[in-house]
Scaffold this motif. Structure first.
Motif, PDB file in Angstrom:
ATOM      1  N   LEU A 163      -3.025  -1.155  -8.020  1.00 32.53           N
ATOM      2  CA  LEU A 163      -4.354  -1.580  -7.715  1.00 32.53           C
ATOM      3  C   LEU A 163      -5.618  -0.646  -8.713  1.00 32.53           C
ATOM      4  N   LYS A 189      -8.936  -1.866  -5.268  1.00 29.97           N
ATOM      5  CA  LYS A 189      -8.972  -1.277  -4.216  1.00 29.97           C
ATOM      6  C   LYS A 189     -10.436  -0.435  -4.093  1.00 29.97           C
ATOM      7  N   GLN A 198      -1.657   2.638  -5.248  1.00 36.99           N
ATOM      8  CA  GLN A 198      -2.946   2.970  -5.210  1.00 36.99           C
ATOM      9  C   GLN A 198      -3.726   3.745  -6.413  1.00 36.99           C
ATOM     10  N   GLN A 249       0.865  -1.386  -0.133  1.00 38.12           N
ATOM     11  CA  GLN A 249      -0.104   0.010  -0.094  1.00 38.12           C
ATOM     12  C   GLN A 249       0.813   1.131   0.092  1.00 38.12           C
ATOM     13  N   SER A 262      -8.995  -4.875  -1.739  1.00 38.76           N
ATOM     14  CA  SER A 262      -8.616  -4.183  -0.672  1.00 38.76           C
ATOM     15  C   SER A 262      -9.451  -2.833  -0.174  1.00 38.76           C
TER      16      SER A 262
END
Length: 445
Positions: free
Chosen positions: A122, A145, A91, A59, A175
């Protein structure tokens, strides 16, 4: 790239620490054994230092495209190498957001040109891109995400029908950033009524409260159980949430997992007086009791991964009244040194650090041939001198933003070498300048 021979190492791998040599051929670990000889290899005698697999950070926010005044894929992945991080997962809340397959591939193209560490991204779920998400190949990227609470980039997903459809329509790891938006808005309105925009920073964990976190994460977990989705809850910050997760089955059998970030393991609400908005994160750093319970859950395997949530902002952006100061801070360079400090304090073993920062991310995201020191695996490794103290100062900060919440901290351990795909990318404060990073591949049959 030829051959490299690491001599006299203490390997930290798969629950063991053992003395061995390690031979690299091009980008691969060729041999692990005592007393290796190879006349054609460049020798690195690490004289009893510890060697871990390269850290995998699931992350990070590297701010490219669109927010490059804060950082870029190049600047932040370079800083990551100084912290022993050889692989990152970035991200989707950039500008434009990574919410179409075309934008995802554009990011991969940027990283291919500029990344110093191995990379994946992601794919961002939104209230209106379900059909695009359905077309995403399960091996295309790290996963999906969802922002189930608002944060930098305004990617809040709050349509419960859509959320359930996303959970039902992907095999990939979902996530999730879990904070209940209604609770946060109500709390913020209450404090704004009293203080206006100049809310004291100490109230941040009461605005983005433990209740907001638990309400959102428990709802997401209930939905994952209902739909059978593969859910990973990012950056846990509360004691109460830790009881939502299991430790009675191995990680590869878990359908619901969680991680904790460096800042939630290091800081508490008592640090706001000194650090101010420099430690303003979403979710917020909370109480010392929350921190203690996060540590307990990490060590008993309810929490599976240690990550950074690296999210740089310029100092002038952070130096603002509460409502205008952005949340997030830079962490990739200092994550491993911070956790090694906790090792020195007797809070975690080196073997556990290897599990939570190297092996488990590889297992959880089904990454091919990374996360371990194994023959035939990519040669991503970090060499650590446990007895080499140094002070964090502006002179040795590698982030584009030029600051760290750890400034003034003395760490007992130094990262001396970081190898990425067999290439020495970082050595004792010096960067090679060559890019040998690779796009991550996955084994999701």
């Amino acid at each position: 790239m030829g051959r490299k021979l690491i001599k006299n190492a203490k390997l930290v791998n798969e629950g063991r620490i053992y003395e061995s040599d390690l031979l690299i051929a091009d980008d691969t670990i060729l041999k692990i054994a005592p007393d290796i000889s190879d006349a054609s290899a460049v020798v690195y005698d690490v004289a009893g230092s510890y060697v871990l697999p390269g850290i995998i950070d699931d992350q990070v926010h590297f701010r490219e495209p669109g927010l490059t005044h804060k950082g870029t894929i190049a600047t932040e992945s370079r800083a990551a190498l100084a912290g022993g991080i050889t692989t990152f997962m970035e991200q989707p809340n950039t500008n434009p957001q990574t919410t179409t397959r075309a934008k995802l591939e554009e990011k991969f193209a940027m990283a291919a040109e500029s990344a110093f560490a191995n990379y994946s991204f992601l794919f961002g779920g939104t209230n209106d891109n379900l059909e695009e998400l359905k077309k995403l190949d399960k091996n295309a990227c790290s996963g999906v995400k969802l922002f189930l609470g608002s944060s930098t980039g305004n990617m809040l997903v709050d349509d419960e029908v859509v959320i359930e459809q996303i959970f039902r329509n992907t095999e990939m790891v979902i996530s999730a950033h879990c904070e209940d938006e209604t609770t946060i808005k109500q709390n913020l309105a209450r404090y704004k009524e009293e203080y206006g925009d100049a809310i004291p920073i100490k109230y941040h964990p009461l605005i983005r409260s433990a209740e907001a976190c638990y309400l959102s994460s428990s709802k997401a977990i209930a939905l994952a159980k209902k739909t059978g989705a593969r859910l990973h809850v990012f950056h846990l910050s509360t004691a109460k949430e830790t009881n939502l997760f299991r430790n009675d089955i191995p990680l590869h059998e878990k359908k619901i997992t969680a991680e904790v970030c460096i800042h939630h393991l290091w800081f508490s609400d008592t640090d706001y007086d000194e650090k101010g908005t420099l430690i303003k994160w979403n979710p917020a750093v909370k109480t010392a009791n929350d921190r203690e319970k996060l540590w307990e859950a990490l060590l008993d395997d309810r929490l599976d991964i240690i990550a950074t949530d690296h999210a740089p902002h310029l100092l002038e952006e952070k130096d603002n009244v509460y409502t205008k100061a952005p949340s997030g801070g830079p962490l990739v360079q200092h994550a491993l040194p911070a956790m090694l400090e906790k090792y020195h304090q007797g809070m975690i073993s080196l073997e556990q650090l290897g599990q939570k920062m190297c092996h488990n991310p590889a297992i959880l995201f089904q990454i091919e041939k990374r996360g371990y020191l194994r023959e035939g695996y990519f040669a991503d490794l970090v060499v650590v001198d446990l007895n080499s103290p140094w002070d964090v100062s502006k002179d040795n900060i590698a982030y584009h933003c030029g600051w760290s919440p750890f400034e003034g901290t003395t760490f007992s351990s130094s990262i001396t070498h970081t190898f990425i795909n067999g290439h020495l990318g970082y050595e004792n404060g010096n960067f090679s300048g060559q890019r040998k990073a690779k796009r991550l591949t996955f084994d999701r049959n």
